[in-house]
Each structure stands twice: as structure tokens, then as C-alpha cells.
Design a protein around this motif. Sequence first.
Motif, PDB file in Angstrom:
ATOM      1  N   ALA A  12      -4.017   3.539   3.847  1.00 42.00           N
ATOM      2  CA  ALA A  12      -2.724   4.142   3.499  1.00 42.00           C
ATOM      3  C   ALA A  12      -2.765   5.658   3.691  1.00 42.00           C
ATOM      4  N   VAL A  13      -3.839   6.285   3.250  1.00 39.40           N
ATOM      5  CA  VAL A  13      -3.975   7.735   3.412  1.00 39.40           C
ATOM      6  C   VAL A  13      -4.077   8.090   4.892  1.00 39.40           C
ATOM      7  N   ALA A  65       7.001   9.450   1.729  1.00 37.43           N
ATOM      8  CA  ALA A  65       6.213   8.252   1.415  1.00 37.43           C
ATOM      9  C   ALA A  65       5.151   8.576   0.373  1.00 37.43           C
ATOM     10  N   GLY A  66       4.725   7.530  -0.327  1.00 34.84           N
ATOM     11  CA  GLY A  66       3.653   7.670  -1.299  1.00 34.84           C
ATOM     12  C   GLY A  66       2.772   6.439  -1.300  1.00 34.84           C
ATOM     13  N   VAL A  67       1.498   6.635  -1.673  1.00 35.41           N
ATOM     14  CA  VAL A  67       0.561   5.519  -1.805  1.00 35.41           C
ATOM     15  C   VAL A  67       0.801   4.855  -3.150  1.00 35.41           C
ATOM     16  N   LEU A  68       0.959   3.558  -3.142  1.00 33.84           N
ATOM     17  CA  LEU A  68       1.290   2.835  -4.368  1.00 33.84           C
ATOM     18  C   LEU A  68       0.082   2.670  -5.291  1.00 33.84           C
ATOM     19  N   ASP A  79       0.816  -1.211   0.000  1.00 32.17           N
ATOM     20  CA  ASP A  79       0.000   0.000   0.000  1.00 32.17           C
ATOM     21  C   ASP A  79       0.853   1.265   0.000  1.00 32.17           C
ATOM     22  N   LEU A  80       1.977   1.227   0.697  1.00 34.47           N
ATOM     23  CA  LEU A  80       2.822   2.405   0.867  1.00 34.47           C
ATOM     24  C   LEU A  80       4.289   2.059   0.658  1.00 34.47           C
ATOM     25  N   LEU A  81       5.022   3.000   0.078  1.00 36.77           N
ATOM     26  CA  LEU A  81       6.480   2.918   0.062  1.00 36.77           C
ATOM     27  C   LEU A  81       7.006   4.090   0.872  1.00 36.77           C
ATOM     28  N   ILE A  82       7.801   3.783   1.900  1.00 35.15           N
ATOM     29  CA  ILE A  82       8.467   4.806   2.701  1.00 35.15           C
ATOM     30  C   ILE A  82       9.951   4.717   2.426  1.00 35.15           C
ATOM     31  N   THR A  83      10.565   5.844   2.077  1.00 39.08           N
ATOM     32  CA  THR A  83      11.989   5.817   1.785  1.00 39.08           C
ATOM     33  C   THR A  83      12.616   7.172   2.083  1.00 39.08           C
ATOM     34  N   VAL A  84      13.912   7.252   1.875  1.00 43.19           N
ATOM     35  CA  VAL A  84      14.642   8.485   2.158  1.00 43.19           C
ATOM     36  C   VAL A  84      15.193   9.064   0.863  1.00 43.19           C
TER      37      VAL A  84
END
Length: 347
Positions: free
Chosen positions: A278-279, A266-269, A85-90
Motif C-alpha cells: 500500500a505504501v 488516499a490513505g492506508v487503512l 489496504d487503501l481507500l482512494i477518494t475525492v
Amino acid sequence: MTRSTALPLAQTLTTAAVLALTLLGQTAQAQDQVLNIYSARHYQTDEALYGNFTKATGIKINRIDGKEDELVERIRNEGTASPADLLITVDATRLEIADKLGLFQPVKSAVLESRIPASLHTPNWYSFSTRARVIVYNKTAVKREQVQNYEDLANPALKGQVCVRSGAHPYNLSLGGALIAHDGEAKTEVWARGLVANFARAPKGGDTDQIMAVAAGECGVTLANTYYVARLLRSTKPAEQEAMRAVGVVWPNQAGWGTHVNVSGAGVLKYSPNKDAAVKFLEYLASDAAQLYFADGNNEWPVVKSVVTNNRALESLGAFKADALPIGDLAKNTVNAQKVFDRAGWR
């Protein structure tokens, strides 16, 4: 004659049973809500974030941790069948790469729009913490006034003094994107060539390695993200404490466009099976409590202006003027930055 509207007993019982089953189904559905997160953030303090979200919402989090490139490739390979649902990254570069690959979908949220500055999000992804890229120099080998700007690192007077990690690393590509935005591509290439000419050694290692090399006198100056500096300032290891006494830290370009700032986000896939959850999680990350965990856990700053951290290591570096370049504009320049660095021989 009045017509009775009463239902027969059997039909009444049937209706009640259906209603009860519907309510039970809704309750079970709420209890079974899940959120699948792919995360490239590996900080122990983030654990509290996930636990507190589940307590507040009842939404269970399933998380897969991994390296940024591996997670992006996994999402691409999973395609429409991806459970993520989500990708979290730097780093804005990594978020922009994922976006250009079509992995994210647009998110509209009044909470996010009101809490997160417009310069720190795009239509498809949001920043939740910031860090700055500073100049670290050896107090004995280099004078502070020699390294007041990023552009100064290309000065021939620093020949044989520069240590730096790979030009292909997103931290440096994002800085390159900022330089292109402010100085133009041609001047940025001249800068990159000058930087390469000043290398003390071939690029290797991470930001911490560069700082320790500067402290040891292997080179005179480097670039590093502030959270690496703060980690070393907070260290209880004698060798690292000694290293930080040997170096100085400069906020670059304070008389000009300001110090380059990057993000975690982060963004919703695109094929998220649980978009509403996710939101909700993104909105939760913008809350005061979550901002403190998310940012301070990695010695960063919150993006929500009303949230104030109590991080003595960061505070000891003093106040600074940050680059106001919108994060989306920065990210769009990173492809050209890679081409510039390749031509300059910064690999």
C-alpha cells in the motif's frame, strides 16, 4: 589430527533442498503479492495507473469501485477482517470523515514527505491532485465585478440569481471549512444566510447542472469545481460549447486569501493486510508519470510541484492565487460548516 567440517552427503542434499524450497517460496510470495484498493475515483484514465504499477512491481491490484459513503460504510462493517489496504477518494471532507472514524493508520515515507507539500497531507492521508472551486456567472445577467469573492454571493444585489448544489455536499462543506478558517464561524453563518436568501431555486443536481443552468439563464451565478468547467470546455457537444460561451469564470478572493483548493487523496487503512504494498502504491502515485495520469485524467493539477501538465482547458482559465490553508486545517472545520449551513437553511 584435523577435524573434518564436511557435512555428510545426505545432510548436504537436505540442506540444499531446504534452501531451494525457501528460495522458491520467496519467489512465489513475490509473485503472489497483492494490493486491495477501494476506490471512489471512477475515471477511465486511472486504469493505466494500476496497470503500470503492476508492471513495475509485480504486485497485483484487486480493486473495488463504489460511492464514497458506501465504501466507508463497507470498511467499517468489515472491521478487522477487511481485505482493503487503501481507500482512494475525492475531497478533503470525505478523507477527514474516514480518518475521524479511525479507518486510516499513520504512514511514514521519506518519498511522500519529500514529494508532497506539507500543506497537502496529514499524518494519515495524502493528497495526489488538486482542483479549485470557482465562481461561474452568466455574462448577460451578472457583471463580473459583482462576483469577485465567495462572500459576494451573499450580496442582496444577487437576490434570485444563485444556483448551487446541496449544502450537505462535501464540495460545499470544504468551502465552508475554508470560510470558517478565514472569516470565522459567525461571519460564515451570516454569509450562508445571505446565500440562501439569494437562491434562484432549491439546491439540486451536480456542478455540471449548475453551470448549464447559469448558461441557460435559469440563474445568474454558481459555484463549481474547475474540473467540471474544464470538461465542458473540452466538450465536442454543440450545446455544451454554446453554454461555455455564455458564461464567465472567476478565480475568487484573489485580493485576499485566494481561491479555495480541494484534493483527491488516499490513505492506508488501519487493518491493511498488505501495508508495504500500500505504501509502495502511494509512493508510486507521487511519481512524475503517475501524477500526470492521476491529475490530468480528471482535469486536475498535480500536487508535486515539478510535474507540469499540458491541459489547454485549464490553462485557458489563466493563473490564480490558491488558498494556502493546510488541507488538514480545512478538513477539521467541515463538521462546523455543516452545522452552520443547517442553521442557515442550506440543505
